[in-house]
Design an enzyme around this catalytic site. Structure first.
Site, PDB file in Angstrom:
ATOM      1  N   GLU A  49       6.993   0.908   7.877  1.00 28.27           N
ATOM      2  CA  GLU A  49       8.195   1.014   7.532  1.00 28.27           C
ATOM      3  C   GLU A  49       8.586   2.638   7.103  1.00 28.27           C
ATOM      4  O   GLU A  49       7.572   3.323   6.538  1.00 28.27           O
ATOM      5  CB  GLU A  49       8.983   0.159   6.297  1.00 28.27           C
TER       6      GLU A  49
ATOM      7  N   GLU B 216       4.292   3.375   5.423  1.00 28.62           N
ATOM      8  CA  GLU B 216       4.318   3.599   6.967  1.00 28.62           C
ATOM      9  C   GLU B 216       3.383   2.559   7.924  1.00 28.62           C
ATOM     10  O   GLU B 216       3.488   2.620   9.123  1.00 28.62           O
ATOM     11  CB  GLU B 216       3.971   5.201   7.340  1.00 28.62           C
TER      12      GLU B 216
END
Length: 356
Positions: free
Chosen positions: A179, A322
């Site tokens: 994310e 991430e």
């Protein structure tokens, strides 16, 4: 429209089946025939058993691996809860797409593809590799009212599930959640607080590395958001819509969609775990498909994993998000598979077995 989206979600969850207990038992028995003391490979053995139960194969392999990075902005950034400005979200999305972020580097090492999704970025983005699925240009400020409508929250979940279905149809066998969204540890903490009953002071962490003073402010903002919106703990969609984020909903759908297609899904850090908690609340059967990659440095992540009932594979003091921790866990998945595929049994190696 809402009914059809709800029906779609029900169809997805209906396809999430229990793991194959017979294959799991056979895998456990086979592990005990290998040239080692029983259970001596610890979490690698439990991982091998889980992967076998998911795939129905004692000796699975995962040749196509996909990291899905969901990106969205958050109106609550207006409250000054992050050390970084909101414009970093679209800038980082372009970095992912151009292959320059940490998750890109680690994914290349692990042989995984990175797929970046604009599900709620505040700025319009154009790139040939971008998956444009924007539902809204950032959420509303949850400290003043609902972050999203219930319809938008449901759409974010369906969108994530559709991406899982698309990638599975293209051959993806294992997923990693990732994310990007400046401020997203704040809604994640709010979600965790509501669904667990824990106080915001227990679950709010430093995120991007805020000061002591800003941490206290961040706790107050989460308390305010919960007080203003009164999300219902028994209704995960209500919680997601009132104090969540588009990318959190997208990851929730990705997890459910991966499970519906019989694929394991590696959960990254705190934000991904908040999405996993919503997914579990919607469909408890999905939990069996989740692998906790690591316990992040975000203070409440260990508590959140405990709430999920998941045991992290790694402890690396990471707090980047991430999908970085999740990608590192792909190497452990590979290790568990190779143990099953390549390790000699006592019989094949001509070694005397131990007795319990």
């Amino acid at each position: 429209m809402s009914k059809s989206l709800t029906d779609h979600l029900n169809d997805i969850t209906a396809n999430i089946k229990p793991l194959n207990a017979e294959v799991q038992a056979a895998t456990a028995a086979y592990l005990d025939t290998l040239t080692k003391p029983p259970g001596s490979l610890g979490k690698l053995e439990s991982l091998a058993i889980q992967l076998a139960g998911i795939t129905g194969n004692i000796k699975p392999s995962f040749t196509k691996k996909s990291v899905v990075v969901m990106a969205g902005d958050h109106g609550v950034c207006e409250e000054g809860i992050s050390a970084f400005p909101a414009e970093v979200t679209p800038q980082m999305v372009m970095n992912f797409l151009n292959g320059g972020a940490a998750v890109n580097v680690l994914a290349r090492q692990a042989g995984a593809g990175v797929h970046c999704v604009d599900i709620g970025v505040g700025t319009e983005l154009n790139h040939e590799k971008l998956l444009s699925r924007n539902i809204g240009r950032g959420t509303a400020n949850m400290a003043k009212g609902p972050a999203m409508t219930r319809e938008e929250a449901l759409q974010s979940i369906i969108t994530g599930a559709e991406i899982a279905a698309e990638l599975a149809s293209q051959g993806t066998q294992i997923f990693v959640t990732g994310e990007m969204g400046i401020g997203n540890t704040t809604p994640s903490a709010a979600i965790f607080s509501v669904l667990s009953g824990k106080q915001p002071s227990e679950v709010v962490g430093r995120g991007t590395g805020v000061t002591d003073e800003r941490l206290i402010h961040k706790i107050n903002v989460v308390e305010q958001a919960i007080q203003v919106n009164q999300p219902h703990a028994h209704d995960p969609l209500d919680v997601l819509s009132k104090v969540g984020g588009y990318e959190i909903g997208g990851l929730t759908g990705l997890i459910l969609g991966a499970a519906a297609h019989g694929c394991p899904v590696i959960i990254d850090g705190f934000i991904s775990s908040a999405a996993a908690l919503i997914a579990k609340s919607i469909c408890p059967e999905a939990l069996a498909y989740m692998i906790a990659s690591h316990a992040s440095h975000e203070q409440a992540h260990v508590l959140l994993l405990e709430e999920l009932g998941l045991h992290p594979m790694l402890q690396m003091d990471m707090r980047l998000g991430e999908g970085t921790g999740g990608v590192l866990c792909l190497h452990l998945v590979e290790a568990a598979c190779r143990i099953m595929q390549e390790m000699a049994t006592f019989e094949s190696a001509g070694i005397s077995g131990g007795s319990v």
